[in-house]
Design a protein around this motif. Structure first.
Motif, PDB file in Angstrom:
ATOM      1  N   ARG A  56      34.758  38.145  50.153  1.00  0.00           N
ATOM      2  CA  ARG A  56      36.210  38.362  50.073  1.00  0.00           C
ATOM      3  C   ARG A  56      36.533  39.655  49.325  1.00  0.00           C
ATOM      4  O   ARG A  56      37.542  40.297  49.616  1.00  0.00           O
ATOM      5  N   GLY A  57      35.668  40.007  48.379  1.00  0.00           N
ATOM      6  CA  GLY A  57      35.879  41.215  47.574  1.00  0.00           C
ATOM      7  C   GLY A  57      35.867  42.498  48.390  1.00  0.00           C
ATOM      8  O   GLY A  57      36.387  43.524  47.944  1.00  0.00           O
ATOM      9  N   VAL A  58      35.269  42.462  49.572  1.00  0.00           N
ATOM     10  CA  VAL A  58      35.267  43.640  50.446  1.00  0.00           C
ATOM     11  C   VAL A  58      36.250  43.472  51.601  1.00  0.00           C
ATOM     12  O   VAL A  58      36.219  44.221  52.575  1.00  0.00           O
ATOM     13  N   GLY A  59      37.122  42.445  51.491  1.00  0.00           N
ATOM     14  CA  GLY A  59      38.187  42.271  52.469  1.00  0.00           C
ATOM     15  C   GLY A  59      37.830  41.477  53.705  1.00  0.00           C
ATOM     16  O   GLY A  59      38.528  41.555  54.718  1.00  0.00           O
ATOM     17  N   LEU A  60      36.764  40.704  53.638  1.00  0.00           N
ATOM     18  CA  LEU A  60      36.352  39.900  54.793  1.00  0.00           C
ATOM     19  C   LEU A  60      36.628  38.426  54.551  1.00  0.00           C
ATOM     20  O   LEU A  60      36.687  37.968  53.410  1.00  0.00           O
ATOM     21  N   LYS A  61      36.750  37.696  55.640  1.00  0.00           N
ATOM     22  CA  LYS A  61      36.862  36.247  55.574  1.00  0.00           C
ATOM     23  C   LYS A  61      35.469  35.681  55.294  1.00  0.00           C
ATOM     24  O   LYS A  61      34.491  36.085  55.917  1.00  0.00           O
ATOM     25  N   ALA A  62      35.386  34.758  54.366  1.00  0.00           N
ATOM     26  CA  ALA A  62      34.094  34.177  53.981  1.00  0.00           C
ATOM     27  C   ALA A  62      33.783  32.974  54.858  1.00  0.00           C
ATOM     28  O   ALA A  62      34.003  31.826  54.479  1.00  0.00           O
ATOM     29  N   THR A  63      33.257  33.231  56.048  1.00  0.00           N
ATOM     30  CA  THR A  63      32.886  32.150  56.966  1.00  0.00           C
ATOM     31  C   THR A  63      31.552  31.539  56.533  1.00  0.00           C
ATOM     32  O   THR A  63      30.768  32.187  55.822  1.00  0.00           O
ATOM     33  N   PRO A  64      31.267  30.321  56.956  1.00  0.00           N
ATOM     34  CA  PRO A  64      29.969  29.715  56.625  1.00  0.00           C
ATOM     35  C   PRO A  64      28.784  30.573  57.094  1.00  0.00           C
ATOM     36  O   PRO A  64      27.769  30.672  56.394  1.00  0.00           O
TER      37      PRO A  64
ATOM     38  N   GLU B 167      28.978  48.168  56.940  1.00  0.00           N
ATOM     39  CA  GLU B 167      30.182  49.005  56.980  1.00  0.00           C
ATOM     40  C   GLU B 167      31.032  48.821  55.728  1.00  0.00           C
ATOM     41  O   GLU B 167      31.656  49.764  55.254  1.00  0.00           O
ATOM     42  N   LYS B 168      31.049  47.619  55.182  1.00  0.00           N
ATOM     43  CA  LYS B 168      31.854  47.320  53.995  1.00  0.00           C
ATOM     44  C   LYS B 168      31.112  47.620  52.687  1.00  0.00           C
ATOM     45  O   LYS B 168      31.659  47.436  51.608  1.00  0.00           O
ATOM     46  N   GLY B 169      29.846  48.055  52.780  1.00  0.00           N
ATOM     47  CA  GLY B 169      29.082  48.393  51.586  1.00  0.00           C
ATOM     48  C   GLY B 169      28.498  47.204  50.854  1.00  0.00           C
ATOM     49  O   GLY B 169      28.047  47.326  49.717  1.00  0.00           O
ATOM     50  N   LEU B 170      28.468  46.066  51.520  1.00  0.00           N
ATOM     51  CA  LEU B 170      27.943  44.850  50.897  1.00  0.00           C
ATOM     52  C   LEU B 170      26.418  44.814  50.939  1.00  0.00           C
ATOM     53  O   LEU B 170      25.782  44.185  50.092  1.00  0.00           O
TER      54      LEU B 170
ATOM     55  N   ASN C 108      20.573  44.352  47.922  1.00  0.00           N
ATOM     56  CA  ASN C 108      20.694  44.977  46.609  1.00  0.00           C
ATOM     57  C   ASN C 108      21.253  46.380  46.778  1.00  0.00           C
ATOM     58  O   ASN C 108      20.550  47.286  47.224  1.00  0.00           O
ATOM     59  N   THR C 109      22.513  46.561  46.412  1.00  0.00           N
ATOM     60  CA  THR C 109      23.158  47.859  46.587  1.00  0.00           C
ATOM     61  C   THR C 109      23.183  48.679  45.298  1.00  0.00           C
ATOM     62  O   THR C 109      23.703  49.782  45.285  1.00  0.00           O
ATOM     63  N   LYS C 110      22.622  48.135  44.220  1.00  0.00           N
ATOM     64  CA  LYS C 110      22.535  48.887  42.967  1.00  0.00           C
ATOM     65  C   LYS C 110      21.425  49.922  43.090  1.00  0.00           C
ATOM     66  O   LYS C 110      20.539  49.803  43.933  1.00  0.00           O
ATOM     67  N   PHE C 111      21.459  50.929  42.204  1.00  0.00           N
ATOM     68  CA  PHE C 111      20.470  51.991  42.280  1.00  0.00           C
ATOM     69  C   PHE C 111      19.051  51.433  42.146  1.00  0.00           C
ATOM     70  O   PHE C 111      18.751  50.688  41.220  1.00  0.00           O
ATOM     71  N   HIS C 112      18.230  51.795  43.092  1.00  0.00           N
ATOM     72  CA  HIS C 112      16.793  51.550  43.014  1.00  0.00           C
ATOM     73  C   HIS C 112      16.115  52.430  44.055  1.00  0.00           C
ATOM     74  O   HIS C 112      16.759  52.936  44.971  1.00  0.00           O
TER      75      HIS C 112
END
Length: 137
Positions: free
Chosen positions: A14-22, A68-71, A87-91
């Motif tokens: 939801r934080g990236v603007g998407l619906k949280a489907t199962p 596309e949403k960076g998740l 994992n989108t944090k620096f590594h």
């Protein structure tokens, strides 16, 4: 899935603007637990092993939308197959030619070093969103 765990993935989606489907929650949960940087097919096999059944098209669409949403991150392995990383944090990604694997290397000191370097070297109007570094072994 535990309620707290479901809520965490729901909030991320939801934080990236998407619906949280199962289906989205399941894909993000399973991908987040994997350190192997799976392809869509590898992820589908793991999802099925854990009791989640969905079409390959659904999985590809979810992965593309998440990217596309960076998740999540999209990477190509040594054989040009698209792989995914939650994992989108620096590594640093280390690519292994022998087994076509991708492994992670974490070094917070390196992140600070690179960030400081580029702040000084890049023209003033360029702001970095993310730094990606890949090593090939």
């Amino acid at each position: 899935m535990k309620n707290k765990e479901i809520q965490m993935y729901t909030d991320m989606i939801r934080g990236v603007g998407l619906k949280a489907t199962p289906q989205r929650i399941s894909v993000l949960k399973v991908l987040s637990a994997m350190t192997s940087h799976p392809s869509a097919d590898m992820l589908m096999d793991t999802l099925e092993d854990q009791g989640y059944v969905m079409s390959v098209g659904t999985i590809y669409n979810i992965l593309e939308t998440f990217s596309e949403k960076g998740l999540i991150l999209k990477l190509k392995d040594n054989q040009e197959v698209m792989r995914f990383d939650a994992n989108t944090k620096f590594h640093v990604h280390i690519y292994n030619d022998t087994n076509n694997g991708i492994s992670d290397f974490f070094d917070p000191e390196l992140e600070v070093l690179l960030s400081d370097y580029f702040k000084e070297k890049l023209p003033g109007k360029i702001d970095l969103n993310r730094i990606e570094l890949s090593l090939y072994a």
